[in-house]
Design an enzyme around this catalytic site. Structure first.
Site, PDB file in Angstrom:
ATOM      1  N   ASP A  50      -4.620 -13.168  -7.472  1.00 23.72           N
ATOM      2  CA  ASP A  50      -3.414 -13.198  -6.638  1.00 23.72           C
ATOM      3  C   ASP A  50      -3.379 -14.468  -5.778  1.00 23.72           C
ATOM      4  O   ASP A  50      -4.130 -15.415  -6.015  1.00 23.72           O
ATOM      5  CB  ASP A  50      -3.302 -11.926  -5.793  1.00 23.72           C
ATOM      6  CG  ASP A  50      -4.473 -11.777  -4.829  1.00 23.72           C
ATOM      7  OD1 ASP A  50      -5.114 -12.793  -4.488  1.00 23.72           O
ATOM      8  OD2 ASP A  50      -4.741 -10.635  -4.415  1.00 23.72           O
ATOM      9  N   ALA A  73       5.724 -14.989  -8.728  1.00 18.57           N
ATOM     10  CA  ALA A  73       5.001 -13.810  -8.237  1.00 18.57           C
ATOM     11  C   ALA A  73       5.542 -13.354  -6.898  1.00 18.57           C
ATOM     12  O   ALA A  73       5.176 -13.880  -5.856  1.00 18.57           O
ATOM     13  CB  ALA A  73       3.521 -14.134  -8.115  1.00 18.57           C
ATOM     14  N   TYR A 140      13.725  -9.117   2.016  1.00 15.99           N
ATOM     15  CA  TYR A 140      13.489  -9.847   0.771  1.00 15.99           C
ATOM     16  C   TYR A 140      14.152 -11.219   0.816  1.00 15.99           C
ATOM     17  O   TYR A 140      13.520 -12.256   0.563  1.00 15.99           O
ATOM     18  CB  TYR A 140      14.018  -9.019  -0.416  1.00 15.99           C
ATOM     19  CG  TYR A 140      14.056  -9.775  -1.710  1.00 15.99           C
ATOM     20  CD1 TYR A 140      12.888 -10.309  -2.252  1.00 15.99           C
ATOM     21  CD2 TYR A 140      15.263  -9.971  -2.390  1.00 15.99           C
ATOM     22  CE1 TYR A 140      12.919 -11.026  -3.451  1.00 15.99           C
ATOM     23  CE2 TYR A 140      15.296 -10.675  -3.578  1.00 15.99           C
ATOM     24  CZ  TYR A 140      14.127 -11.200  -4.100  1.00 15.99           C
ATOM     25  OH  TYR A 140      14.169 -11.909  -5.270  1.00 15.99           O
ATOM     26  N   LYS A 144      12.406 -15.228   0.957  1.00 17.13           N
ATOM     27  CA  LYS A 144      12.699 -16.280  -0.019  1.00 17.13           C
ATOM     28  C   LYS A 144      13.303 -17.507   0.659  1.00 17.13           C
ATOM     29  O   LYS A 144      13.011 -18.646   0.278  1.00 17.13           O
ATOM     30  CB  LYS A 144      13.636 -15.735  -1.102  1.00 17.13           C
ATOM     31  CG  LYS A 144      12.970 -14.724  -2.019  1.00 17.13           C
ATOM     32  CD  LYS A 144      11.961 -15.424  -2.934  1.00 17.13           C
ATOM     33  CE  LYS A 144      11.342 -14.475  -3.927  1.00 17.13           C
ATOM     34  NZ  LYS A 144      10.532 -15.158  -4.952  1.00 17.13           N
ATOM     35  N   ARG A 220      28.095  -7.578  -9.143  1.00 15.80           N
ATOM     36  CA  ARG A 220      26.972  -8.502  -9.288  1.00 15.80           C
ATOM     37  C   ARG A 220      27.201  -9.386 -10.517  1.00 15.80           C
ATOM     38  O   ARG A 220      27.929  -9.021 -11.439  1.00 15.80           O
ATOM     39  CB  ARG A 220      25.650  -7.741  -9.488  1.00 15.80           C
ATOM     40  CG  ARG A 220      25.209  -6.904  -8.292  1.00 15.80           C
ATOM     41  CD  ARG A 220      24.723  -7.790  -7.150  1.00 15.80           C
ATOM     42  NE  ARG A 220      24.271  -7.012  -5.997  1.00 15.80           N
ATOM     43  CZ  ARG A 220      25.058  -6.570  -5.024  1.00 15.80           C
ATOM     44  NH1 ARG A 220      26.363  -6.804  -5.054  1.00 15.80           N
ATOM     45  NH2 ARG A 220      24.550  -5.898  -4.012  1.00 15.80           N
ATOM     46  N   ARG A 280      23.447   2.020  -0.463  1.00 17.73           N
ATOM     47  CA  ARG A 280      22.020   1.726  -0.325  1.00 17.73           C
ATOM     48  C   ARG A 280      21.888   0.646   0.747  1.00 17.73           C
ATOM     49  O   ARG A 280      22.626  -0.346   0.702  1.00 17.73           O
ATOM     50  CB  ARG A 280      21.539   1.203  -1.693  1.00 17.73           C
ATOM     51  CG  ARG A 280      20.079   1.251  -1.942  1.00 17.73           C
ATOM     52  CD  ARG A 280      19.774   0.813  -3.369  1.00 17.73           C
ATOM     53  NE  ARG A 280      20.041  -0.605  -3.600  1.00 17.73           N
ATOM     54  CZ  ARG A 280      19.697  -1.260  -4.701  1.00 17.73           C
ATOM     55  NH1 ARG A 280      19.087  -0.626  -5.683  1.00 17.73           N
ATOM     56  NH2 ARG A 280      19.953  -2.535  -4.834  1.00 17.73           N
ATOM     57  N   GLY A 282      21.170  -2.649   2.749  1.00 21.33           N
ATOM     58  CA  GLY A 282      20.845  -4.021   2.347  1.00 21.33           C
ATOM     59  C   GLY A 282      21.686  -4.580   1.212  1.00 21.33           C
ATOM     60  O   GLY A 282      21.474  -5.714   0.802  1.00 21.33           O
TER      61      GLY A 282
HETATM   62  N1  UDP Z   1      22.698   0.413  -8.142  1.00 19.82           N
HETATM   63  C1  UDP Z   1      23.229   1.692  -8.290  1.00 19.82           C
HETATM   64  N2  UDP Z   1      22.416   2.657  -8.817  1.00 19.82           N
HETATM   65  C2  UDP Z   1      21.121   2.432  -9.168  1.00 19.82           C
HETATM   66  C3  UDP Z   1      20.605   1.108  -9.017  1.00 19.82           C
HETATM   67  C4  UDP Z   1      21.427   0.139  -8.501  1.00 19.82           C
HETATM   68  O1  UDP Z   1      24.388   1.956  -7.951  1.00 19.82           O
HETATM   69  O2  UDP Z   1      20.439   3.359  -9.611  1.00 19.82           O
HETATM   70  C5  UDP Z   1      23.569  -0.644  -7.598  1.00 19.82           C
HETATM   71  C6  UDP Z   1      23.012  -1.313  -6.354  1.00 19.82           C
HETATM   72  O3  UDP Z   1      23.379  -0.592  -5.195  1.00 19.82           O
HETATM   73  C7  UDP Z   1      23.652  -2.692  -6.433  1.00 19.82           C
HETATM   74  C8  UDP Z   1      23.764  -2.950  -7.946  1.00 19.82           C
HETATM   75  O4  UDP Z   1      23.646  -1.665  -8.577  1.00 19.82           O
HETATM   76  O5  UDP Z   1      24.941  -2.654  -5.908  1.00 19.82           O
HETATM   77  C9  UDP Z   1      22.658  -3.850  -8.489  1.00 19.82           C
HETATM   78  O6  UDP Z   1      21.425  -3.346  -7.998  1.00 19.82           O
HETATM   79  P1  UDP Z   1      20.038  -3.834  -8.571  1.00 19.82           P
HETATM   80  O7  UDP Z   1      18.975  -3.033  -7.846  1.00 19.82           O
HETATM   81  O8  UDP Z   1      20.045  -3.774 -10.047  1.00 19.82           O
HETATM   82  O9  UDP Z   1      19.957  -5.369  -8.165  1.00 19.82           O
HETATM   83  P2  UDP Z   1      20.098  -6.112  -6.728  1.00 19.82           P
HETATM   84  O10 UDP Z   1      21.518  -6.580  -6.676  1.00 19.82           O
HETATM   85  O11 UDP Z   1      19.734  -5.139  -5.646  1.00 19.82           O
HETATM   86  O12 UDP Z   1      19.130  -7.241  -6.830  1.00 19.82           O
END
Ligand code: UDP
Length: 326
Positions: A50, A73, A140, A144, A220, A280, A282
Site C-alpha cells: 500500500d 489507488a 471524497y 481528490k 450522470r 442519498r 452527498g
Molecule cells: N443510485 C441509485 N441507486 C443505487 C445506486 C446509485 O439511485 O442503488 C444513484 C445515485 O444516487 C446517483 C447515481 O445513481 O445519483 C450514480 O451513483 P453511483 O454510486 O453509481 O455513482 P456516483 O455518481 O455516486 O459516483
C-alpha cells in the site's frame, strides 16, 4: 515506458494495465488487494503493498526502474466517505503525498492521477468544463481536490509533470467480458441494476425522485472504462516535465437514474424492480462533462456513447461472473 500502476488490480486500473501492455508499454502493478483482485492482472507484474511507507514506495520505483506512475489507488464511494471520512483522508490524501514524496526522491516525474467530477460539487451549470469552480460537497471530492493542489505545488517547486483526469461515472467492462467491476459492497448504479437482473437482489433503490431534473432523478455522464483507460494512455504519452494538466473525461451525455435502469431492463431482457427511496447524502443533481479539451489536446474520443452499449458491456462481465472474481 516502464509504468507503475498503483491500484492496478482495481476496476479502472486493471483495464489501464491491459491497454498499456497492448500499446507497447510495460506495466508493473502495486495493489493492496483491499479492493483489488489479483486475478485482474498478470501475476508476474503484481506487487502487493500500500501507500503507507515512503521508503517502500521509493524502493519499488528504483527496483523496477519506473519512468512513470498511474495512481488509481483510492476509496471512491461518496456515501462511505460521508460516514467514514478518516479512511478517505488517510488513504486518498496521505497516501498520495507519500507517493509524491517517493517520486521526488527518485526523480520519477510523470504522473497520471485519478481525479473526479466530485471535485466540482454542485456546478452552477452543466456541461462542466475544467474552468468550472471546484467546490466539493463530500469528503471524497475534498480528498481528490487536495491531491490536485498538492500535485500542482510539487510541479511548481520540484518539476513534477502530471495529468489529473477528472472522471465522470466509470462504467462498463472489457469487451470480451474477462475483467470488470467487482466491489464489495457494491454501491454503483449499473452493477446494482445488473445484480438485480441476475436475481442477486430483489430490487434496486432509486435514491431521490425530487431532484431538479426532467424525471426527478440524478443525471450522470457514464464513461466506459476502456475509454477512460485510453485517456490515461494518451495523456501519459504527452506529459511535460514541470507542467500540470487537468482534463474532464466523460462522453458529454447525461442519463438519469431511471434511464439507466430502463437501459438495464432492455439490455438484459429481465424485469428489474425499482423502489423509490429518499435522496442519498452527498449526491449532486446533475454531472455532465465537457471533455473538449481532452479531445483537442490528445485526439481522444469515446468509443462508447450510447448507454445501452455501455450497459451491454457491463452485462457481459456480470452475466459471465455472477459472483465477481473467484
Ligand atoms: N443510485 C441509485 N441507486 C443505487 C445506486 C446509485 O439511485 O442503488 C444513484 C445515485 O444516487 C446517483 C447515481 O445513481 O445519483 C450514480 O451513483 P453511483 O454510486 O453509481 O455513482 P456516483 O455518481 O455516486 O459516483
Amino acid at each position: 515506458m516502464k509504468v507503475l500502476v498503483i491500484g492496478g488490480a482495481g476496476y479502472i486500473g486493471s483495464h489501464a494495465v491491459r491497454l498499456l501492455n497492448r500499446s507497447g508499454h510495460d506495466a508493473t502493478v502495486l495493489d493492496s488487494l483491499v479492493l483489488g483482485h489479483a486475478e485482474a492482472v498478470p501475476a508476474a507484474s503484481l506487487t502487493v503493498g500500500d501507500l503507507s511507507s515512503v521508503d517502500f514506495l521509493t524502493e519499488l520505483l528504483v527496483r523496477d526502474s519506473i519512468e512513470a506512475v498511474m495512481h488509481f489507488a483510492a476509496f471512491a464511494s461518496v456515501p462511505e466517505s460521508v460516514i467514514e471520512p478518516a479512511k478517505y483522508y488517510e488513504n486518498n490524501l496521505i497516501g498520495t503525498i507519500h507517493l509524491l514524496e517517493a517520486m521526488r526522491r527518485t526523480g520519477v516525474s510523470r504522473l497520471v492521477f485519478s481525479s473526479t467530477c466530485a471535485t466540482y460539487g454542485i456546478p452552477e451549470s452543466v456541461p462542466i468544463t475544467e474552468e468550472t469552480a471546484q467546490r466539493p460537497i463530500n469528503p471524497y471530492g475534498f480528498t481528490k481536490l487536495a491531491c490536485e493542489r498538492a500535485m500542482a505545488d510539487y510541479s511548481r517547486a520540484y518539476g513534477l509533470g502530471f495529468v489529473a483526469l477528472r472522471y465522470f461515472n466509470a462504467s462498463g467492462a472489457a469487451e470480451d467480458g474477462s475483467i470488470g467491476e467487482d466491489h464489495d459492497p457494491e454501491t454503483h448504479l449499473i452493477p446494482i441494476a445488473l445484480q438485480a437482473a441476475l436475481g442477486k437482489r430483489d430490487h434496486i433503490a432509486i435514491y431521490g425522485n425530487d431532484y431538479p431534473t426532467p424525471d426527478g432523478t440524478c443525471i450522470r455522464d457514464y464513461i466506459h472504462v476502456d475509454d477512460l483507460a485510453e485517456a490515461h494512455r494518451l495523456t501519459l504519452e504527452r506529459i511535460e516535465p514541470g507542467a500540470g494538466r487537468y482534463y474532464n473525461v466523460g462522453t458529454g451525455r447525461g442519463f438519469s437514474v431511471r434511464e439507466v435502469i430502463e437501459s438495464a431492463r432492455r439490455v438484459t431482457g429481465r424485469p428489474i424492480p425499482a423502489v423509490e427511496k429518499p435522496r442519498r447524502p452527498g449526491d449532486p443533481p446533475a454531472l455532465v462533462a465537457a471533455a473538449d479539451l481532452l479531445r483537442r489536446n490528445t485526439g481522444w474520443a469515446p468509443r462508447y456513447t450510447e448507454i445501452d452499449a455501455i450497459v451491454a458491456s457491463a452485462w457481459r462481465w456480470h452475466s459471465k461472473h455472477p459472483e465477481g472474481y473467484a
